[in-house]
Design a protein around this motif. Sequence first.
Motif, mmCIF file in Angstrom:
data_model
loop_
_atom_site.group_PDB
_atom_site.id
_atom_site.type_symbol
_atom_site.label_atom_id
_atom_site.label_comp_id
_atom_site.label_asym_id
_atom_site.label_seq_id
_atom_site.Cartn_x
_atom_site.Cartn_y
_atom_site.Cartn_z
ATOM 1 N N ALA A 1 -96.191 -13.947 42.611
ATOM 2 C CA ALA A 1 -95.255 -14.666 43.466
ATOM 3 C C ALA A 1 -95.134 -13.987 44.828
ATOM 4 N N ARG A 2 -95.097 -12.659 44.830
ATOM 5 C CA ARG A 2 -94.972 -11.937 46.099
ATOM 6 C C ARG A 2 -96.206 -12.099 46.972
ATOM 7 N N LYS B 1 -95.479 -22.141 45.900
ATOM 8 C CA LYS B 1 -96.088 -21.445 44.759
ATOM 9 C C LYS B 1 -95.262 -20.217 44.365
ATOM 10 N N ALA B 2 -94.770 -19.515 45.381
ATOM 11 C CA ALA B 2 -93.973 -18.317 45.103
ATOM 12 C C ALA B 2 -92.716 -18.676 44.310
ATOM 13 N N ILE B 3 -92.056 -19.747 44.713
ATOM 14 C CA ILE B 3 -90.833 -20.175 44.020
ATOM 15 C C ILE B 3 -91.138 -20.574 42.580
ATOM 16 N N ASP B 4 -92.276 -21.284 42.373
ATOM 17 C CA ASP B 4 -92.654 -21.693 41.008
ATOM 18 C C ASP B 4 -92.883 -20.480 40.110
ATOM 19 N N LEU C 1 -84.114 -12.962 40.749
ATOM 20 C CA LEU C 1 -83.217 -13.697 41.645
ATOM 21 C C LEU C 1 -83.318 -13.131 43.058
ATOM 22 N N PHE C 2 -83.431 -11.825 43.129
ATOM 23 C CA PHE C 2 -83.605 -11.158 44.422
ATOM 24 C C PHE C 2 -84.894 -11.637 45.093
ATOM 25 N N GLY C 3 -85.988 -11.720 44.294
ATOM 26 C CA GLY C 3 -87.264 -12.195 44.842
ATOM 27 C C GLY C 3 -87.169 -13.619 45.356
ATOM 28 N N LEU C 4 -86.489 -14.484 44.617
ATOM 29 C CA LEU C 4 -86.283 -15.859 45.063
ATOM 30 C C LEU C 4 -85.464 -15.892 46.356
ATOM 31 N N ALA C 5 -84.463 -15.038 46.434
ATOM 32 C CA ALA C 5 -83.637 -14.979 47.645
ATOM 33 C C ALA C 5 -84.480 -14.595 48.856
ATOM 34 N N GLU C 6 -85.421 -13.647 48.652
ATOM 35 C CA GLU C 6 -86.294 -13.225 49.741
ATOM 36 C C GLU C 6 -87.134 -14.388 50.273
ATOM 37 N N VAL C 7 -87.632 -15.220 49.362
ATOM 38 C CA VAL C 7 -88.432 -16.373 49.780
ATOM 39 C C VAL C 7 -87.593 -17.319 50.640
ATOM 40 N N ASN D 1 -76.648 -17.259 48.468
ATOM 41 C CA ASN D 1 -76.216 -17.600 47.106
ATOM 42 C C ASN D 1 -76.994 -16.820 46.056
ATOM 43 N N LEU D 2 -78.326 -16.735 46.243
ATOM 44 C CA LEU D 2 -79.165 -16.033 45.272
ATOM 45 C C LEU D 2 -78.937 -14.521 45.327
ATOM 46 N N TYR D 3 -78.832 -13.962 46.544
ATOM 47 C CA TYR D 3 -78.523 -12.539 46.675
ATOM 48 C C TYR D 3 -77.192 -12.225 45.991
ATOM 49 N N SER D 4 -76.201 -13.105 46.186
ATOM 50 C CA SER D 4 -74.878 -12.876 45.614
ATOM 51 C C SER D 4 -74.925 -12.915 44.089
#
Length: 523
Positions: free
Chosen positions: A316-317, A327-330, A352-358, A370-373
């Motif tokens: 994902a990264r 693709k990263a989100i999937d 969740l942190f990785g998703l927040a970064e995207v 929201n995701l970071y929180s």
Amino acid sequence: MATSNRSECRALITDFGSARHLGSDHVGKQAKGNDQRRQPTTDPNAGEEPITLEAIFSATASTLTLTGSGYTLRWAAPELLQDDKPCLRSDIWAFGWIAYEVMTNTIPFHDVKTNAIVINRVIQGHLPSVTEDARMSLIRALCSLMVRCWSMNPDKRPTAEECRKLISWMPMIIPAPSQAIDEDASQLRHAELLNTLGNMYRKQADYPSALSSFTEALDIYTTHNDNRGQAETLRQLGDVHRFRNESAEAAKFYLEALQINLGDESQRANALFGLATTHQLRHEYGEAIKLYSECVQIYTSTGRKRDRATALCGLARVHRDQAEYSKAIDLFSEALQVYTDVDDLRERALTLFGLAEVHRLQVEYSEAINLYSEALQAFTDAGDHSERARTLWCLAEVHRSQREYSEASKLHSEALQIMIEIGDRRGRGTSLWGLAEVHQAVQEYDEASKLYSEAMQIFTDVGDQPWRAETLISLAETNQKQGRSREAISLYTEASEAWEEMGDSRHASWALNKAADCRKTLQ
């Protein structure tokens, strides 16, 4: 007093001197089925004031509990010495001494013979400096917790649950031996301990010390033809160089580890994962995807769900770095489902942190926040203060990007405080850098320069070249904005040299161009 949990071969601390009846505000529900018979007894401590105790025997649970109102002097909290009523916070004070005693193999105030001097030292707050002890200085997070346990204000001491969570994330090291290490001790055992020490240094971002420990361990394993030890230590060395952004050195060690055929697919996958991450850092995305995919296959075939999810996050990264955000989100979402299924709170938070970064990279700040929180709350629940601080740092950067400088400063300051408390020097440096960036944004250049300089000293001390180069650039920009072109030229040039040493020619050239622009202003 300590007992052992035989099923897990672990020692358990059960009380401090003598347990006591809790006050009415602390009493919980009594366990059912306890057939208790009380039997009076007396405190066996010789030379101390007699304490009346009761022995409570439970036939159902086959347990014997001593209760009373007394305490053991050297472990006693200051409020007890001033005739206050004992409370749970008093036991937390004693817990700090238990940690000290176990790790240093000395009792509290071991150099003091009389009770009066002990009492005076406690009340005056004259406690030992835990970081001056050679072994305790290696466990900064534990030192920090002990200091919190010894707060003169009982309300500022951590709770028992907080202590448990904090300790669960700490690196482990064996307690101090009661006598000098046997000269005939196994060299392989020594190498194993060196690897443990190296891991502890690595987790604290003390990379020079980690390299020294791993290198010494590797020499021992090589001398004794221990292939498994060699492979594991080579991988550890690769990890340290990767964290220092020394990709060429990292790749060399990972490849050496892979050349040792142990017939262990899981071990092989671990080295492949490190090598994949190294290619990712070098922007060699095709090779990184190939290696991460191989890791996914191995972990799938060996049934290692968590490791498979970790490899999915690696993939994902890579897609994130190539701006292939869908693709990263999937992939992150697939990994998130695995961690949810296996109830792995910490890894779920990391995903969740990785998703927040995207979402942050897509300038979708509301979704990122929201995701970071959500990740922040999970790290808090898991007791992972290091990742909690990192998430606060990223939240601060989102607010800084939106020019919400007051909120950014608050979050960076909170992250900085945590890093100081857990003894993470590298994290302290990045938090100082973040605060400096906020001050620079609001044109408070003197304060920014002071914070950048403090951060750069930390990055130099811990051997973090990438962050040192980044901070040199920030300092150069601050000087440039203040019209100090000569200072800026020197800093840009130093940053260029640092990036060149790391093999990053692109950034090195960019820094030299910035220096050239400054020279034009002088002309």
